[in-house]
Design an enzyme around this catalytic site. Structure first.
Site, PDB file in Angstrom:
ATOM      1  N   LEU A 141      -6.340   3.091  -4.899  1.00 27.67           N
ATOM      2  CA  LEU A 141      -5.009   2.514  -4.710  1.00 27.67           C
ATOM      3  C   LEU A 141      -5.182   0.999  -4.724  1.00 27.67           C
ATOM      4  CD1 LEU A 141      -1.982   2.454  -3.933  1.00 27.67           C
ATOM      5  CD2 LEU A 141      -2.691   2.616  -1.553  1.00 27.67           C
ATOM      6  N   GLU A 142      -4.424   0.344  -5.605  1.00 29.78           N
ATOM      7  CA  GLU A 142      -4.470  -1.122  -5.680  1.00 29.78           C
ATOM      8  C   GLU A 142      -3.226  -1.644  -4.971  1.00 29.78           C
ATOM      9  OE1 GLU A 142      -4.108  -2.495  -9.737  1.00 29.78           O
ATOM     10  OE2 GLU A 142      -5.167  -4.360  -9.322  1.00 29.78           O
ATOM     11  N   VAL A 143      -3.438  -2.284  -3.845  1.00 29.64           N
ATOM     12  CA  VAL A 143      -2.306  -2.846  -3.097  1.00 29.64           C
ATOM     13  C   VAL A 143      -2.134  -4.289  -3.536  1.00 29.64           C
ATOM     14  CG1 VAL A 143      -1.601  -3.625  -0.794  1.00 29.64           C
ATOM     15  CG2 VAL A 143      -2.447  -1.292  -1.116  1.00 29.64           C
TER      16      VAL A 143
END
Ligand code: NAI
Length: 731
Positions: free
Chosen positions: A485-487
């Protein structure tokens, strides 16, 4: 004689003569095998050897849900010379050999009582016992030899004892994939002798140990007797397999098939699988002693290899990320209890699925119409169904999970949601409209997260009443499988919002990196020039096959042309326009993409792309694609040149992302590329790759390519700077 005091072992000898040896690594929640625990374990074995009162032994763990997770990886990483590794392994092999000889030479049965993770050295310890009994806890108990995942092989007897216990084919399968097995499967394959509820594990283990002691095991039993007993559990197919393995011609055939499959899989990029294969084969062909020696030889070479270092660095980086809150402040995350997902398509459905399977939160899918709601709920049901079929989920639990997900076409029941994740079409105006509607229909503390794949979050947040609540949560497809997951944070995003998105991503089972906002963020940005290069290479007259084969050989699971077909040529062309606007000609897609879109080639989804599709199945290259592009595939380039041209585009763009502050660290860049884009793990990621090859070498190659092929190859300043100052990105 029961007062044996050891720091890492709890020892007890009961009135029946059963010695209990409990692994209890000091100061740690889990047992992992390092020099101290090993020394204490072997001291306990020595104590037993000299104690006539001991009739049987049970080896277990004093930790809650953990038997022995394997070697202490911090310790493994510190092993940087082959001779020390050799010495330590000899000691470990000797220690496990002594456990085995308690039975074979002294007639003392040794039962491993297993609950929780029993991996690597844990499984090797269990294999040296004369019997293995495990708790039937399918969730917590697992056995296996995951060393291969760290670029190593089992070297405390695993490559020798495992094939002798479960058969060569099954052992190779476990050792070469690093996969672990749960109790039910372990019992079926003969890896354990019995499974029982955790509560009675030690009672049963002691009972079986005493029963075995009473039947006075044959001192000459080299394990065959155990195999004989286990065979009664095995299926006819499994028995047939074992019979095949007992015959030299069958064995030869099996080894040659396994080797072929392994080489096809590893493409020569990973030295550990062939090493494990050689150790197993040596042991079978030349006997266990030769096998043990081979294990040590192979392991001590692997431990100092670049591949093992790279794979271990990935392991440590993901461990670090587990502890990373995502911000430098001490802002606390808010506990997310209710989530809304806007859009129930491919991504929305996947996000809703991990919300229920992993995070266990109530989730409402909002769609434009009932059909959309149905699609979203259907996606979740499909994921649960697959998990049930694989027996990872009980129907009762699946039903509970499904109940957590509801659907709606309006905003009812959303005033109290903590987090809204939007996954509607990739359209800036639509996403801005979503922000407006969410702000009007939810509370002041509701977080708005966008799963956009390319639009800067600050653009989506423009005009918002609460831009501090807006963040990017960029998932990868299929969401339930992809680990990253790329926040994405803007300069307005509040720290508590970042901390909450990161904490929630972890609850969804993701490895989370936090990056700063910018067009394409990190992952979409670095994949773009890699994909564009396909267009430039095709324009130069290369063939689709040559391009894809080169990169699969380099270690990507699929070639870049196939990847474009999977993602969608239209999607690539659309993202290309966004990137061109932001970065100018350097990131401009080659004209060929527009020609393909104009010819209605979207890739797999409409069955027309670079490849041919027959009933959804990919067939060979669609040769008419060259005509569409106005090129002829007549140019041949050295494979290494194709590899450099493609891989260095991605590596250079990653360096630019670090230089510009999009990435918080090179560590995040490595993890993002490997977990999000399947960058070859044996390299350790783009930054580790630069470190291993040398920033100077990479910068020179890029500068040369820039001379011939244009500015898009201009090396990032950070690369030339690191080269000039002899600096490393990861150390
Ligand atoms: P999709 O086309 O499968 O799903 C989009 C869904 O949004 C459709 O079901 C549509 O009915 C729904 N929708 C449209 N307007 C809506 C509205 N006003 N309210 C509620 N629902 C609405 O698209 P996909 O692939 O799921 O993509 C969604 C987003 O995720 C896009 O921004 C895309 O760029 C991004 N993304 C896509 C990835 C992929 O691999 N497909 C990967 C990462 C991000």
């Amino acid at each position: 004689m029961t007062d044996l005091k050891l720091k890492n072992i709890r020892f007890d000898l009961d009135a029946d003569g059963v010695a209990t040896v409990l692994l209890d690594r000091e100061g740690e929640a889990f047992n992992s095998l390092g020099p101290e625990l090993a020394a204490d374990l072997f001291a306990a074995i020595e104590h037993i050897e000299g104690n006539d009162e001991v009739a049987a032994v049970v080896i277990g763990s004093a930790k809650g849900d953990n038997f022995l997770s394997g070697a202490d990886i911090r310790w493994l990483r510190s092993l940087d010379d082959a001779d020390t590794a050799r010495q330590l392994l000899t000691q470990a092999q000797d220690g496990f050999g002594r456990i085995e000889r308690l039975t074979t030479e002294k007639g003392i049965p040794v039962v491993a009582a297993i609950h929780g993770a029993c991996l690597g050295g844990g499984t090797e310890l269990a294999l040296s016992c004369s019997m293995r009994i495990a708790s039937n806890d399918e969730k917590r108990t697992q056995m296996g030899q995951p060393e291969i995942k760290l670029g190593l092989i089992p070297a405390a007897g695993g490559t020798q004892r495992l094939p002798r216990l479960v058969g060569i084919a099954a052992a190779l399968n476990l050792i070469l994939t690093g996969r672990s097995v749960r109790p039910r499967r372990a019992l079926k394959m003969g890896l354990i002798d019995e499974a029982c509820p955790k509560e009675v594990l030690f009672d049963i283990a002691k009972k079986r140990a005493l029963e075995a002691a009473a039947t006075a095991p044959d001192a000459a039993d080299d394990g065959r007797k155990t195999i004989g007993r286990i065979r009664s559990f095995l299926s006819p197919a499994h028995l047939q397999q074992l019979a095949l393995e007992e015959n030299p011609v069958g064995r030869r055939m099996l080894f040659s098939k396994a080797e072929e499959a392994m080489l096809k899989e590893t493409k020569g990029n990973y030295p550990a699988p062939p090493a494990a294969f050689r150790a197993v084969k040596t042991g079978i062909d030349e006997g266990v002693e030769a096998g043990y020696a081979s294990e040590i030889d192979e392991f001590s070479e692997l431990i100092v290899s670049g591949e093992a270092k790279a794979l271990m660095s990935i392991f440590f980086a993901s461990q670090d990320l587990k502890k990373d809150t995502g911000t430098d402040s001490d802002a606390d995350p808010v506990k997310v209890e209710k989530v809304a997902v806007l859009g129930g398509g491919l991504m929305g459905g996947g996000i809703a699925a991990v919300n229920t399977t992993n995070a266990g939160v109530a989730t409402r899918i909002k769609e434009v119409d009932e059909a959309g709601v149905g699609r979203g709920l259907g996606y979740v049901a499909g994921v649960l169904d697959k998990q049930m079929k694989r027996r990872r989920l009980k129907p009762r639990d699946a039903a509970k999970m499904m109940h957590l997900v509801t659907g709606a076409t309006d905003w009812s029941g959303m005033s109290s949601v903590d987090l809204v994740i939007e996954a509607v079409f990739e359209d800036l105006e639509l996403k801005r409209d979503m922000v407006r509607q969410v702000e009007a229909n939810t509370g002041p503390d509701t977080i708005f997260a966008s799963n956009t794949s390319s639009i800067p979050i600050s653009l989506i947040a423009e005009g918002a009443d609460r831009p501090e609540n807006i963040i990017g949560m960029h998932y990868f497809s299929p969401v339930e499988k992809m680990p990253l997951l790329e926040v994405i944070v803007t300069d307005k995003t509040a720290d508590w919002v970042t901390a909450t998105a990161v904490a929630f991503g972890k609850r969804q089972g993701k490895t989370v990196i936090v990056v700063n906002d910018g067009t394409g963020f990190y992952t979409s940005r670095i994949i773009a020039p890699y994909m564009y290069e396909v267009g430039w290479l095709l324009e130069e007259g290369l063939s689709v096959e040559d391009i894809d084969t080169a990169m699969v050989d380099w270690g990507f699971p699929v070639g870049p042309v196939q990847l474009i077909d999977e993602v969608g040529i239209d999607v690539g062309a659309k993202i290309g326009k966004v990137l061109r606007e932001a970065f100018g000609d350097r990131l401009a897609p080659p004209a060929g993409f527009d020609k393909l879109v104009a010819d209605d080639r979207m890739g797999r989804k409409n069955g027309r792309g670079f490849y041919l599709y027959e009933d959804g199945k990919r067939e060979g290259v669609d040769e008419t694609v060259y005509e569409t592009l106005g090129v002829a595939p007549e140019t041949v380039l050295a494979r290494t040149e194709i590899q450099d041209r493609l891989a260095l585009q991605m590596v250079n763009e990653a360096a630019l992302c670090l230089e510009e502050g999009i990435l918080r660290s090179a560590r995040d860049g490595d993890i993002g590329a490997i977990f999000g884009l399947a960058f070859p793990p044996f390299t350790g990621g783009p930054f580790s790759y630069v470190d291993s090859v040398g920033a100077g070498v990479i910068a020179d190659k890029l500068a040369k390519l820039a001379e011939t092929h244009g500015d898009r190859y201009e090396p990032a300043a950070i690369l030339t700077d690191y080269a000039a100052n002899d600096k490393k990105f990861r150390s």
